[in-house]
Motif scaffolding. Sequence first.
Motif, mmCIF file in Angstrom:
data_model
loop_
_atom_site.group_PDB
_atom_site.id
_atom_site.type_symbol
_atom_site.label_atom_id
_atom_site.label_comp_id
_atom_site.label_asym_id
_atom_site.label_seq_id
_atom_site.Cartn_x
_atom_site.Cartn_y
_atom_site.Cartn_z
ATOM 1 N N ASP A 51 1.687 -13.706 -16.429
ATOM 2 C CA ASP A 51 -0.045 -13.532 -16.491
ATOM 3 C C ASP A 51 -0.912 -15.046 -16.844
ATOM 4 O O ASP A 51 -1.848 -15.110 -16.273
ATOM 5 C CB ASP A 51 0.130 -13.022 -18.441
ATOM 6 C CG ASP A 51 0.329 -12.178 -18.966
ATOM 7 O OD1 ASP A 51 -0.166 -11.342 -17.303
ATOM 8 O OD2 ASP A 51 0.242 -12.113 -19.622
ATOM 9 N N THR A 75 7.409 -13.487 -17.738
ATOM 10 C CA THR A 75 7.985 -13.339 -18.905
ATOM 11 C C THR A 75 7.312 -12.838 -19.167
ATOM 12 O O THR A 75 8.114 -11.537 -20.004
ATOM 13 C CB THR A 75 8.220 -15.106 -20.251
ATOM 14 O OG1 THR A 75 6.454 -15.559 -19.860
ATOM 15 C CG2 THR A 75 9.150 -15.842 -19.697
ATOM 16 N N GLY A 77 4.067 -10.526 -18.644
ATOM 17 C CA GLY A 77 2.937 -10.280 -17.619
ATOM 18 C C GLY A 77 2.821 -9.158 -17.829
ATOM 19 O O GLY A 77 2.343 -7.492 -16.919
ATOM 20 N N ASN A 124 -8.954 -14.082 -20.895
ATOM 21 C CA ASN A 124 -8.578 -13.385 -22.522
ATOM 22 C C ASN A 124 -9.713 -13.585 -23.689
ATOM 23 O O ASN A 124 -10.052 -13.114 -24.356
ATOM 24 C CB ASN A 124 -7.469 -14.172 -23.027
ATOM 25 C CG ASN A 124 -6.593 -13.354 -22.122
ATOM 26 O OD1 ASN A 124 -5.759 -12.292 -21.609
ATOM 27 N ND2 ASN A 124 -4.924 -13.993 -21.546
ATOM 28 N N GLU A 125 -10.117 -15.490 -23.894
ATOM 29 C CA GLU A 125 -10.737 -15.794 -25.475
ATOM 30 C C GLU A 125 -11.183 -16.258 -25.031
ATOM 31 O O GLU A 125 -10.813 -17.933 -23.505
ATOM 32 C CB GLU A 125 -9.489 -15.585 -26.207
ATOM 33 C CG GLU A 125 -8.816 -16.351 -26.249
ATOM 34 C CD GLU A 125 -7.510 -16.625 -25.079
ATOM 35 O OE1 GLU A 125 -7.153 -17.124 -24.525
ATOM 36 O OE2 GLU A 125 -6.748 -15.621 -25.578
ATOM 37 N N VAL A 161 -8.735 -6.895 -22.671
ATOM 38 C CA VAL A 161 -8.205 -6.908 -22.512
ATOM 39 C C VAL A 161 -7.526 -8.456 -22.845
ATOM 40 O O VAL A 161 -5.986 -8.343 -22.760
ATOM 41 C CB VAL A 161 -7.441 -7.663 -20.207
ATOM 42 C CG1 VAL A 161 -7.758 -5.916 -19.790
ATOM 43 C CG2 VAL A 161 -8.558 -8.460 -19.953
ATOM 44 N N THR A 164 -4.483 -8.047 -25.828
ATOM 45 C CA THR A 164 -2.959 -8.703 -26.517
ATOM 46 C C THR A 164 -2.353 -10.070 -26.301
ATOM 47 O O THR A 164 -0.903 -10.427 -26.185
ATOM 48 C CB THR A 164 -2.388 -7.847 -25.499
ATOM 49 O OG1 THR A 164 -3.371 -7.800 -24.774
ATOM 50 C CG2 THR A 164 -2.547 -6.430 -26.013
ATOM 51 N N SER A 169 -1.554 -12.305 -32.126
ATOM 52 C CA SER A 169 -0.916 -13.138 -32.267
ATOM 53 C C SER A 169 -1.055 -13.736 -34.065
ATOM 54 O O SER A 169 -0.496 -14.097 -34.668
ATOM 55 C CB SER A 169 -0.226 -14.483 -31.913
ATOM 56 O OG SER A 169 0.412 -13.651 -30.518
HETATM 57 P P1 NAP Z 1 0.960 -19.135 -21.686
HETATM 58 O O1 NAP Z 1 2.066 -19.632 -21.842
HETATM 59 O O2 NAP Z 1 0.530 -18.731 -20.057
HETATM 60 O O3 NAP Z 1 0.895 -18.262 -21.909
HETATM 61 C C1 NAP Z 1 1.171 -17.414 -23.509
HETATM 62 C C2 NAP Z 1 1.872 -16.201 -23.113
HETATM 63 O O4 NAP Z 1 0.217 -14.951 -23.298
HETATM 64 C C3 NAP Z 1 2.561 -15.910 -21.945
HETATM 65 O O5 NAP Z 1 3.638 -14.759 -22.436
HETATM 66 C C4 NAP Z 1 1.903 -14.862 -21.214
HETATM 67 O O6 NAP Z 1 2.535 -13.978 -20.833
HETATM 68 C C5 NAP Z 1 0.763 -14.230 -22.419
HETATM 69 N N1 NAP Z 1 -0.459 -13.798 -22.618
HETATM 70 C C6 NAP Z 1 -1.170 -14.447 -21.837
HETATM 71 N N2 NAP Z 1 -1.846 -13.042 -21.371
HETATM 72 C C7 NAP Z 1 -2.256 -11.999 -22.170
HETATM 73 C C8 NAP Z 1 -2.411 -10.476 -22.031
HETATM 74 N N3 NAP Z 1 -4.135 -10.445 -22.088
HETATM 75 N N4 NAP Z 1 -2.224 -10.207 -23.116
HETATM 76 C C9 NAP Z 1 -0.276 -10.355 -23.465
HETATM 77 N N5 NAP Z 1 0.005 -11.598 -23.037
HETATM 78 C C10 NAP Z 1 -0.753 -12.567 -22.283
HETATM 79 O O7 NAP Z 1 -0.351 -20.054 -22.536
HETATM 80 P P2 NAP Z 1 -2.037 -20.535 -21.568
HETATM 81 O O8 NAP Z 1 -1.770 -21.209 -20.382
HETATM 82 O O9 NAP Z 1 -1.568 -22.274 -23.010
HETATM 83 O O10 NAP Z 1 -2.952 -20.208 -22.538
HETATM 84 C C11 NAP Z 1 -3.126 -18.334 -21.464
HETATM 85 C C12 NAP Z 1 -2.752 -17.490 -22.828
HETATM 86 O O11 NAP Z 1 -2.143 -17.521 -23.557
HETATM 87 C C13 NAP Z 1 -4.510 -17.500 -23.212
HETATM 88 O O12 NAP Z 1 -5.055 -16.792 -22.634
HETATM 89 C C14 NAP Z 1 -3.453 -17.022 -25.035
HETATM 90 O O13 NAP Z 1 -4.514 -15.579 -24.721
HETATM 91 C C15 NAP Z 1 -2.571 -17.233 -24.937
HETATM 92 N N6 NAP Z 1 -1.561 -18.273 -25.850
HETATM 93 C C16 NAP Z 1 -1.371 -17.417 -26.471
HETATM 94 C C17 NAP Z 1 -0.662 -18.069 -28.741
HETATM 95 C C18 NAP Z 1 -0.804 -17.698 -28.925
HETATM 96 O O14 NAP Z 1 -0.009 -15.850 -28.886
HETATM 97 N N7 NAP Z 1 0.320 -17.310 -30.346
HETATM 98 C C19 NAP Z 1 -0.770 -19.555 -27.581
HETATM 99 C C20 NAP Z 1 -1.568 -19.929 -26.630
HETATM 100 C C21 NAP Z 1 -2.267 -19.002 -25.628
HETATM 101 P P3 NAP Z 1 3.025 -14.492 -19.323
HETATM 102 O O15 NAP Z 1 4.570 -15.301 -19.927
HETATM 103 O O16 NAP Z 1 3.199 -13.718 -18.394
HETATM 104 O O17 NAP Z 1 2.781 -15.688 -18.546
#
Ligand code: NAP
Length: 267
Positions: A51, A75, A77, A124-125, A161, A164, A169
Amino acid sequence: MKKNLINIVSNTNFETRKVKENVEEKLIERNFKISKTFDHEAELTISIGGDGAFLKAIHNNRFPRMPIVGINTGTLGFFQEINPNKIDEFLDLYEAKDYCEEASYMLRADVYTKNRKFTLHAINEVILKGKDSKIIQMAVEIDQNHLENFAGDGILVSTPVGSTAYNFSLGGAIVYSTLESLQMTPMAPLNSRAYRSLKSPIIVPGQTKISLKPTSRYRNSSIIVVDGSEKEFWDLLKLDITMSNKYIRRLIFKKDFYWQNLKDKFL
Ligand code: NAP
């Protein structure tokens, strides 16, 4: 549109590079051309990775208008429908035009500082949070109606979208991908005798405007996070978040992909 021209965007992982070579070979066998640099006139963009690669492909290329499809080497996707072992099947369906197209609306965030206005777009957000692990206090208005004076880590507003991703989380709801709506989810809201903040997420129609106004003490100690990328603004007065008129066109090959994907990735 340049017929038969394909953009490929990918991360640089070893696994991704192998898949990319394979995809390129198969595309050339089928008389497609692969663009050397990102071409906004190409008929399709293929993103290879997770993603993260999908989000970067869209942000780095300024929200392209052609459809996009993802091959998953990441991881999770969630956006990446195609399995790297099923490239032939995917190309057969693509050539036969046996797919449907789904529009995923983005968020638009208008950032007002004391002297300037900036516009950001998110897939996403968008998050407004305190800097350096500090709390933030802000007034929250929905279509100019004052809702609350929030105190806590921050507030996250997600697209369907994006529901999730980080939103999930934080205990936010999963919202079906094509529902025109925004979800506002509090991050560690404070609730005590000193502060009263809404603990639950709120889902509002897509036409709604959510305004987040940091109180004066927090105008220089807050950050905005757009799809994981942090932005800092001086003298931040207000963040207006609405549904953008920009959207991503995703190609969906399996009719029940949404439910299958949800089950595979989360259960
Ligand atoms: P990142 O490491 O690129 O992403 C964190 C995880 O979120 C990865 O496993 C990614 O999947 C998954 N993800 C991204 N978009 C998703 C979606 N629409 N639905 C379900 N899972 C999704 O982190 P980053 O570069 O800091 O930020 C990219 C996105 O990660 C942000 O937009 C945010 O939504 C998410 N994020 C989540 C958390 C949390 O859940 N605590 C914290 C920070 C960021 P892949 O492994 O396939 O890349």
